[in-house]
Design a protein around this motif. Structure first.
Motif, PDB file in Angstrom:
ATOM      1  N   GLN A   6       0.837  -1.200   0.000  1.00  0.00           N
ATOM      2  CA  GLN A   6       0.000   0.000   0.000  1.00  0.00           C
ATOM      3  C   GLN A   6       0.874   1.253   0.000  1.00  0.00           C
ATOM      4  OE1 GLN A   6      -3.616   0.474   2.590  1.00  0.00           O
ATOM      5  NE2 GLN A   6      -2.279   1.935   3.630  1.00  0.00           N
ATOM      6  N   ASP A   7       1.909   1.258   0.820  1.00  0.00           N
ATOM      7  CA  ASP A   7       2.801   2.418   0.878  1.00  0.00           C
ATOM      8  C   ASP A   7       3.536   2.629  -0.446  1.00  0.00           C
ATOM      9  OD1 ASP A   7       2.008   2.820   3.485  1.00  0.00           O
ATOM     10  OD2 ASP A   7       3.935   2.298   4.388  1.00  0.00           O
ATOM     11  N   ASP A   8       3.959   1.536  -1.097  1.00  0.00           N
ATOM     12  CA  ASP A   8       4.630   1.651  -2.398  1.00  0.00           C
ATOM     13  C   ASP A   8       3.715   2.327  -3.421  1.00  0.00           C
ATOM     14  OD1 ASP A   8       6.894   0.272  -1.445  1.00  0.00           O
ATOM     15  OD2 ASP A   8       6.180  -1.666  -2.216  1.00  0.00           O
ATOM     16  N   VAL A   9       2.459   1.919  -3.439  1.00  0.00           N
ATOM     17  CA  VAL A   9       1.495   2.482  -4.391  1.00  0.00           C
ATOM     18  C   VAL A   9       1.298   3.964  -4.110  1.00  0.00           C
ATOM     19  CG1 VAL A   9      -0.933   2.440  -5.128  1.00  0.00           C
ATOM     20  CG2 VAL A   9       0.330   0.291  -4.829  1.00  0.00           C
ATOM     21  N   PHE A  13       2.289   7.154  -6.748  1.00  0.00           N
ATOM     22  CA  PHE A  13       1.391   8.185  -7.270  1.00  0.00           C
ATOM     23  C   PHE A  13       1.779   9.578  -6.775  1.00  0.00           C
ATOM     24  CE2 PHE A  13      -1.457   4.569  -8.180  1.00  0.00           C
ATOM     25  CZ  PHE A  13      -1.693   4.836  -9.516  1.00  0.00           C
ATOM     26  N   CYS A  14       2.203   9.690  -5.526  1.00  0.00           N
ATOM     27  CA  CYS A  14       2.638  10.998  -5.018  1.00  0.00           C
ATOM     28  C   CYS A  14       3.889  11.476  -5.748  1.00  0.00           C
ATOM     29  CB  CYS A  14       2.888  10.937  -3.512  1.00  0.00           C
ATOM     30  SG  CYS A  14       1.387  10.784  -2.519  1.00  0.00           S
ATOM     31  N   ILE A  25      11.211  14.519 -16.070  1.00  0.00           N
ATOM     32  CA  ILE A  25      10.985  13.404 -16.985  1.00  0.00           C
ATOM     33  C   ILE A  25      10.309  12.266 -16.227  1.00  0.00           C
ATOM     34  CG2 ILE A  25      12.114  11.656 -18.415  1.00  0.00           C
ATOM     35  CD1 ILE A  25      14.289  13.771 -18.989  1.00  0.00           C
ATOM     36  N   LEU A  26       9.277  11.700 -16.858  1.00  0.00           N
ATOM     37  CA  LEU A  26       8.530  10.603 -16.267  1.00  0.00           C
ATOM     38  C   LEU A  26       8.904   9.292 -16.957  1.00  0.00           C
ATOM     39  CD1 LEU A  26       4.985  12.269 -16.252  1.00  0.00           C
ATOM     40  CD2 LEU A  26       6.574  12.125 -14.331  1.00  0.00           C
ATOM     41  N   THR A  27       8.879   8.212 -16.197  1.00  0.00           N
ATOM     42  CA  THR A  27       9.026   6.888 -16.799  1.00  0.00           C
ATOM     43  C   THR A  27       7.764   6.616 -17.614  1.00  0.00           C
ATOM     44  OG1 THR A  27       7.929   5.691 -15.006  1.00  0.00           O
ATOM     45  CG2 THR A  27      10.322   6.088 -14.763  1.00  0.00           C
ATOM     46  N   PRO A  28       7.788   5.615 -18.499  1.00  0.00           N
ATOM     47  CA  PRO A  28       6.565   5.297 -19.254  1.00  0.00           C
ATOM     48  C   PRO A  28       5.353   5.007 -18.353  1.00  0.00           C
ATOM     49  CG  PRO A  28       8.449   4.262 -20.297  1.00  0.00           C
ATOM     50  CD  PRO A  28       8.942   4.844 -18.988  1.00  0.00           C
ATOM     51  N   LEU A  29       5.561   4.265 -17.273  1.00  0.00           N
ATOM     52  CA  LEU A  29       4.453   3.975 -16.364  1.00  0.00           C
ATOM     53  C   LEU A  29       3.973   5.246 -15.666  1.00  0.00           C
ATOM     54  CD1 LEU A  29       2.609   1.810 -15.175  1.00  0.00           C
ATOM     55  CD2 LEU A  29       4.322   1.436 -13.397  1.00  0.00           C
ATOM     56  N   GLU A  30       4.913   6.094 -15.262  1.00  0.00           N
ATOM     57  CA  GLU A  30       4.528   7.364 -14.640  1.00  0.00           C
ATOM     58  C   GLU A  30       3.756   8.241 -15.619  1.00  0.00           C
ATOM     59  OE1 GLU A  30       8.196   7.948 -11.431  1.00  0.00           O
ATOM     60  OE2 GLU A  30       8.418   8.671 -13.502  1.00  0.00           O
ATOM     61  N   GLY A  63     -16.468   6.887   4.448  1.00  0.00           N
ATOM     62  CA  GLY A  63     -17.242   7.390   3.331  1.00  0.00           C
ATOM     63  C   GLY A  63     -16.437   8.105   2.266  1.00  0.00           C
ATOM     64  N   GLN A  64     -15.149   7.833   2.214  1.00  0.00           N
ATOM     65  CA  GLN A  64     -14.283   8.466   1.225  1.00  0.00           C
ATOM     66  C   GLN A  64     -13.881   7.461   0.164  1.00  0.00           C
ATOM     67  OE1 GLN A  64     -11.284   9.915   4.252  1.00  0.00           O
ATOM     68  NE2 GLN A  64     -11.160  11.519   2.686  1.00  0.00           N
ATOM     69  N   THR A  65     -13.722   7.977  -1.048  1.00  0.00           N
ATOM     70  CA  THR A  65     -13.121   7.166  -2.094  1.00  0.00           C
ATOM     71  C   THR A  65     -11.623   7.112  -1.848  1.00  0.00           C
ATOM     72  OG1 THR A  65     -14.797   7.805  -3.691  1.00  0.00           O
ATOM     73  CG2 THR A  65     -12.700   7.029  -4.586  1.00  0.00           C
ATOM     74  N   ASN A  66     -11.035   5.958  -2.013  1.00  0.00           N
ATOM     75  CA  ASN A  66      -9.593   5.830  -1.886  1.00  0.00           C
ATOM     76  C   ASN A  66      -8.975   6.233  -3.229  1.00  0.00           C
ATOM     77  OD1 ASN A  66      -6.919   4.904  -1.937  1.00  0.00           O
ATOM     78  ND2 ASN A  66      -7.375   3.216  -0.550  1.00  0.00           N
ATOM     79  N   PRO A  67      -8.355   7.410  -3.295  1.00  0.00           N
ATOM     80  CA  PRO A  67      -7.824   7.868  -4.581  1.00  0.00           C
ATOM     81  C   PRO A  67      -6.730   6.947  -5.126  1.00  0.00           C
ATOM     82  CG  PRO A  67      -7.031   9.261  -2.798  1.00  0.00           C
ATOM     83  CD  PRO A  67      -8.060   8.340  -2.217  1.00  0.00           C
ATOM     84  N   PHE A  68      -5.980   6.319  -4.246  1.00  0.00           N
ATOM     85  CA  PHE A  68      -4.888   5.454  -4.684  1.00  0.00           C
ATOM     86  C   PHE A  68      -5.421   4.148  -5.274  1.00  0.00           C
ATOM     87  CE2 PHE A  68      -3.360   8.337  -1.441  1.00  0.00           C
ATOM     88  CZ  PHE A  68      -2.350   8.982  -2.149  1.00  0.00           C
ATOM     89  N   LEU A  69      -6.471   3.628  -4.696  1.00  0.00           N
ATOM     90  CA  LEU A  69      -7.119   2.444  -5.266  1.00  0.00           C
ATOM     91  C   LEU A  69      -7.744   2.804  -6.612  1.00  0.00           C
ATOM     92  CD1 LEU A  69      -8.146  -0.454  -5.204  1.00  0.00           C
ATOM     93  CD2 LEU A  69     -10.070   0.347  -3.796  1.00  0.00           C
ATOM     94  N   HIS A  70      -8.437   3.920  -6.660  1.00  0.00           N
ATOM     95  CA  HIS A  70      -9.097   4.346  -7.891  1.00  0.00           C
ATOM     96  C   HIS A  70      -8.079   4.531  -9.023  1.00  0.00           C
ATOM     97  CE1 HIS A  70     -12.467   6.116 -10.104  1.00  0.00           C
ATOM     98  NE2 HIS A  70     -11.556   6.916 -10.633  1.00  0.00           N
ATOM     99  N   LEU A  71      -6.998   5.239  -8.732  1.00  0.00           N
ATOM    100  CA  LEU A  71      -5.962   5.472  -9.746  1.00  0.00           C
ATOM    101  C   LEU A  71      -5.263   4.171 -10.136  1.00  0.00           C
ATOM    102  CD1 LEU A  71      -4.569   8.776  -8.241  1.00  0.00           C
ATOM    103  CD2 LEU A  71      -5.796   8.561 -10.427  1.00  0.00           C
ATOM    104  N   SER A  72      -5.057   3.286  -9.166  1.00  0.00           N
ATOM    105  CA  SER A  72      -4.444   1.986  -9.461  1.00  0.00           C
ATOM    106  C   SER A  72      -5.317   1.168 -10.398  1.00  0.00           C
ATOM    107  CB  SER A  72      -4.201   1.197  -8.175  1.00  0.00           C
ATOM    108  OG  SER A  72      -3.228   1.819  -7.389  1.00  0.00           O
ATOM    109  N   MET A  73      -6.623   1.258 -10.211  1.00  0.00           N
ATOM    110  CA  MET A  73      -7.525   0.523 -11.093  1.00  0.00           C
ATOM    111  C   MET A  73      -7.478   1.101 -12.505  1.00  0.00           C
ATOM    112  SD  MET A  73     -10.665  -0.496  -8.575  1.00  0.00           S
ATOM    113  CE  MET A  73     -11.388  -1.746  -9.625  1.00  0.00           C
TER     114      MET A  73
END
Length: 141
Positions: A6-9, A13-14, A25-30, A63-73
């Motif tokens: 979880q911390d790696d994810v 994103f941060c 410069i961003l990596t392709p995945l970034e 009641g919050q959306t997890n932004p990291f889960l959402h972005l990971s999906m």
């Protein structure tokens, strides 16, 4: 990132957010992740402070959306489509995108199917059912 914690994810994103804002410069995945970050400006505050992100609780009870889960999906679905794995996801996603006239909205529908597949797999103890996943997406077309 084959089995990130979880911390790696959250760090990924941060850091992607930071690098993009700094013009680095961003990596392709970034770069792929950055495209999804740009489509979710509502998550900017969650991405600005890595220490706060690491300590944040996005439980359903709050009641919050997890932004990291959402972005990971989003990132997972983009990868699935790019390699057509499971087979048929590319065609199903393309058809859904065309019907909705929005890749972003199509991803949100696909997320529901992906979440359902994962939930069913966890509940049954069986491997994820890729065929059922594709069928779920096709039914939304």
């Amino acid at each position: 990132m084959f089995n990130p914690s979880q911390d790696d994810v959250r760090r990924f994103f941060c850091e992607t957010y930071r690098k993009h804002r700094a013009g680095e410069i961003l990596t392709p995945l970034e770069a792929i992740a950055s495209d999804w970050l740009a489509q979710h400006p509502e998550y900017d505050d969650d991405l600005k402070d890595v220490d706060a992100a690491l300590g944040a609780d996005y439980s359903v009870e709050n009641g919050q959306t997890n932004p990291f889960l959402h972005l990971s999906m989003h990132l997972s679905i983009a990868e699935q489509i790019s390699i057509d794995q499971p087979p048929g996801i590319r065609a199903a996603a393309t058809a859904l995108t065309q019907r909705l006239q929005s890749e972003h909205e199509a991803h949100h529908h696909i997320m529901e199917c992906l979440g359902e597949m994962i939930w069913n797999s966890q509940r049954s103890g069986l491997p994820p059912d890729g065929a059922a996943y594709i069928d779920c997406v096709r039914k939304r077309v």
